[in-house]
Design a protein around this motif. Structure first.
Motif, PDB file in Angstrom:
ATOM      1  N   LYS A  88       0.851  -1.189   0.000  1.00  0.00           N
ATOM      2  CA  LYS A  88       0.000   0.000   0.000  1.00  0.00           C
ATOM      3  C   LYS A  88       0.886   1.238   0.000  1.00  0.00           C
ATOM      4  O   LYS A  88       1.836   1.334   0.780  1.00  0.00           O
ATOM      5  CB  LYS A  88      -0.906   0.054   1.230  1.00  0.00           C
ATOM      6  CG  LYS A  88      -1.907  -1.056   1.324  1.00  0.00           C
ATOM      7  CD  LYS A  88      -3.083  -0.805   0.436  1.00  0.00           C
ATOM      8  CE  LYS A  88      -4.119  -1.903   0.639  1.00  0.00           C
ATOM      9  NZ  LYS A  88      -5.156  -1.858  -0.344  1.00  0.00           N
ATOM     10  N   TYR A 129      -3.634   4.919 -11.569  1.00  0.00           N
ATOM     11  CA  TYR A 129      -4.353   4.122 -10.576  1.00  0.00           C
ATOM     12  C   TYR A 129      -5.807   4.578 -10.587  1.00  0.00           C
ATOM     13  O   TYR A 129      -6.094   5.762 -10.398  1.00  0.00           O
ATOM     14  CB  TYR A 129      -3.739   4.312  -9.179  1.00  0.00           C
ATOM     15  CG  TYR A 129      -4.480   3.591  -8.080  1.00  0.00           C
ATOM     16  CD1 TYR A 129      -4.400   2.210  -7.971  1.00  0.00           C
ATOM     17  CD2 TYR A 129      -5.254   4.284  -7.165  1.00  0.00           C
ATOM     18  CE1 TYR A 129      -5.077   1.543  -6.962  1.00  0.00           C
ATOM     19  CE2 TYR A 129      -5.931   3.627  -6.153  1.00  0.00           C
ATOM     20  CZ  TYR A 129      -5.842   2.252  -6.059  1.00  0.00           C
ATOM     21  OH  TYR A 129      -6.520   1.592  -5.065  1.00  0.00           O
ATOM     22  N   GLN A 130      -6.704   3.642 -10.837  1.00  0.00           N
ATOM     23  CA  GLN A 130      -8.147   3.917 -10.903  1.00  0.00           C
ATOM     24  C   GLN A 130      -8.445   5.123 -11.803  1.00  0.00           C
ATOM     25  O   GLN A 130      -9.126   6.068 -11.408  1.00  0.00           O
ATOM     26  CB  GLN A 130      -8.725   4.121  -9.509  1.00  0.00           C
ATOM     27  CG  GLN A 130      -8.670   2.876  -8.668  1.00  0.00           C
ATOM     28  CD  GLN A 130      -9.318   3.035  -7.312  1.00  0.00           C
ATOM     29  OE1 GLN A 130      -9.609   4.146  -6.860  1.00  0.00           O
ATOM     30  NE2 GLN A 130      -9.566   1.927  -6.642  1.00  0.00           N
ATOM     31  N   GLU A 141      -5.093   8.957   1.428  1.00  0.00           N
ATOM     32  CA  GLU A 141      -5.435   8.035   0.347  1.00  0.00           C
ATOM     33  C   GLU A 141      -4.516   6.828   0.395  1.00  0.00           C
ATOM     34  O   GLU A 141      -3.310   6.969   0.595  1.00  0.00           O
ATOM     35  CB  GLU A 141      -5.301   8.745  -1.003  1.00  0.00           C
ATOM     36  CG  GLU A 141      -5.796   7.936  -2.154  1.00  0.00           C
ATOM     37  CD  GLU A 141      -5.942   8.751  -3.426  1.00  0.00           C
ATOM     38  OE1 GLU A 141      -6.148   8.138  -4.464  1.00  0.00           O
ATOM     39  OE2 GLU A 141      -5.851   9.984  -3.364  1.00  0.00           O
ATOM     40  N   GLU A 142      -5.092   5.642   0.216  1.00  0.00           N
ATOM     41  CA  GLU A 142      -4.314   4.411   0.146  1.00  0.00           C
ATOM     42  C   GLU A 142      -4.391   3.877  -1.269  1.00  0.00           C
ATOM     43  O   GLU A 142      -5.477   3.737  -1.832  1.00  0.00           O
ATOM     44  CB  GLU A 142      -4.845   3.366   1.121  1.00  0.00           C
ATOM     45  CG  GLU A 142      -4.550   3.676   2.556  1.00  0.00           C
ATOM     46  CD  GLU A 142      -4.888   2.532   3.492  1.00  0.00           C
ATOM     47  OE1 GLU A 142      -5.164   1.411   3.022  1.00  0.00           O
ATOM     48  OE2 GLU A 142      -4.881   2.766   4.707  1.00  0.00           O
ATOM     49  N   ILE A 143      -3.233   3.586  -1.839  1.00  0.00           N
ATOM     50  CA  ILE A 143      -3.140   3.104  -3.218  1.00  0.00           C
ATOM     51  C   ILE A 143      -2.568   1.693  -3.182  1.00  0.00           C
ATOM     52  O   ILE A 143      -1.495   1.459  -2.619  1.00  0.00           O
ATOM     53  CB  ILE A 143      -2.235   4.037  -4.046  1.00  0.00           C
ATOM     54  CG1 ILE A 143      -2.859   5.428  -4.112  1.00  0.00           C
ATOM     55  CG2 ILE A 143      -1.984   3.463  -5.421  1.00  0.00           C
ATOM     56  CD1 ILE A 143      -1.978   6.467  -4.746  1.00  0.00           C
ATOM     57  N   ASP A 144      -3.281   0.752  -3.798  1.00  0.00           N
ATOM     58  CA  ASP A 144      -2.829  -0.630  -3.882  1.00  0.00           C
ATOM     59  C   ASP A 144      -1.738  -0.714  -4.947  1.00  0.00           C
ATOM     60  O   ASP A 144      -1.997  -0.509  -6.134  1.00  0.00           O
ATOM     61  CB  ASP A 144      -3.992  -1.548  -4.231  1.00  0.00           C
ATOM     62  CG  ASP A 144      -3.615  -3.011  -4.232  1.00  0.00           C
ATOM     63  OD1 ASP A 144      -2.427  -3.340  -4.078  1.00  0.00           O
ATOM     64  OD2 ASP A 144      -4.523  -3.841  -4.396  1.00  0.00           O
ATOM     65  N   TYR A 182      -1.028   9.808 -11.395  1.00  0.00           N
ATOM     66  CA  TYR A 182      -0.318  10.321 -10.222  1.00  0.00           C
ATOM     67  C   TYR A 182       1.119  10.619 -10.642  1.00  0.00           C
ATOM     68  O   TYR A 182       1.776   9.770 -11.248  1.00  0.00           O
ATOM     69  CB  TYR A 182      -0.305   9.291  -9.091  1.00  0.00           C
ATOM     70  CG  TYR A 182      -1.642   9.081  -8.440  1.00  0.00           C
ATOM     71  CD1 TYR A 182      -1.935   9.673  -7.220  1.00  0.00           C
ATOM     72  CD2 TYR A 182      -2.620   8.296  -9.041  1.00  0.00           C
ATOM     73  CE1 TYR A 182      -3.166   9.479  -6.605  1.00  0.00           C
ATOM     74  CE2 TYR A 182      -3.858   8.113  -8.437  1.00  0.00           C
ATOM     75  CZ  TYR A 182      -4.119   8.702  -7.229  1.00  0.00           C
ATOM     76  OH  TYR A 182      -5.340   8.526  -6.631  1.00  0.00           O
ATOM     77  N   LEU A 230      -1.239  -0.686  -9.953  1.00  0.00           N
ATOM     78  CA  LEU A 230      -0.650   0.415 -10.705  1.00  0.00           C
ATOM     79  C   LEU A 230      -0.411   0.004 -12.149  1.00  0.00           C
ATOM     80  O   LEU A 230      -0.018  -1.129 -12.420  1.00  0.00           O
ATOM     81  CB  LEU A 230       0.683   0.840 -10.082  1.00  0.00           C
ATOM     82  CG  LEU A 230       0.672   1.252  -8.619  1.00  0.00           C
ATOM     83  CD1 LEU A 230       2.062   1.685  -8.202  1.00  0.00           C
ATOM     84  CD2 LEU A 230      -0.325   2.348  -8.368  1.00  0.00           C
TER      85      LEU A 230
END
Length: 89
Positions: free
Chosen positions: A25, A65-66, A40-43, A70, A47
């Motif tokens: 994360k 991401y989604q 915000e948490e990014i898996d 970024y 990516l």
């Protein structure tokens, strides 16, 4: 580590954030000034288009991401090295 991040999606935002990476994360936290606090948490496993390049003489790491782009800018010692070590595995 702290750095500047730009997020491009339906709108564009740029902010100074604390970046931490643990257990796949990437966690972004920003509690600066008049801006609305953000966490915000990014898996990391989700990516896409992960790249490292040079922008106006400084290093930059970018990814999607989604459906958002970024961009992490070099700001201070070892920020990009830290992200590269955590993301490019």
């Amino acid at each position: 580590m702290h750095t500047y991040v730009k997020v491009l999606g339906t709108s564009s935002t740029c902010f100074y954030t604390l970046v931490d990476c643990n257990e796949n994360k990437l966690v972004l936290k920003s509690f600066q000034g008049l801006n609305k606090p953000m966490r915000e948490e990014i898996d990391v496993n989700q990516l896409t288009n992960l790249t490292k390049d040079t922008f106006w003489g400084g290093q930059r790491i970018s990814f999607y991401y989604q459906e958002k782009l970024y961009q992490f800018y070099e700001c201070g010692p070892a920020v990009i090295d830290y992200l590269q070590e955590k993301l490019f595995v």
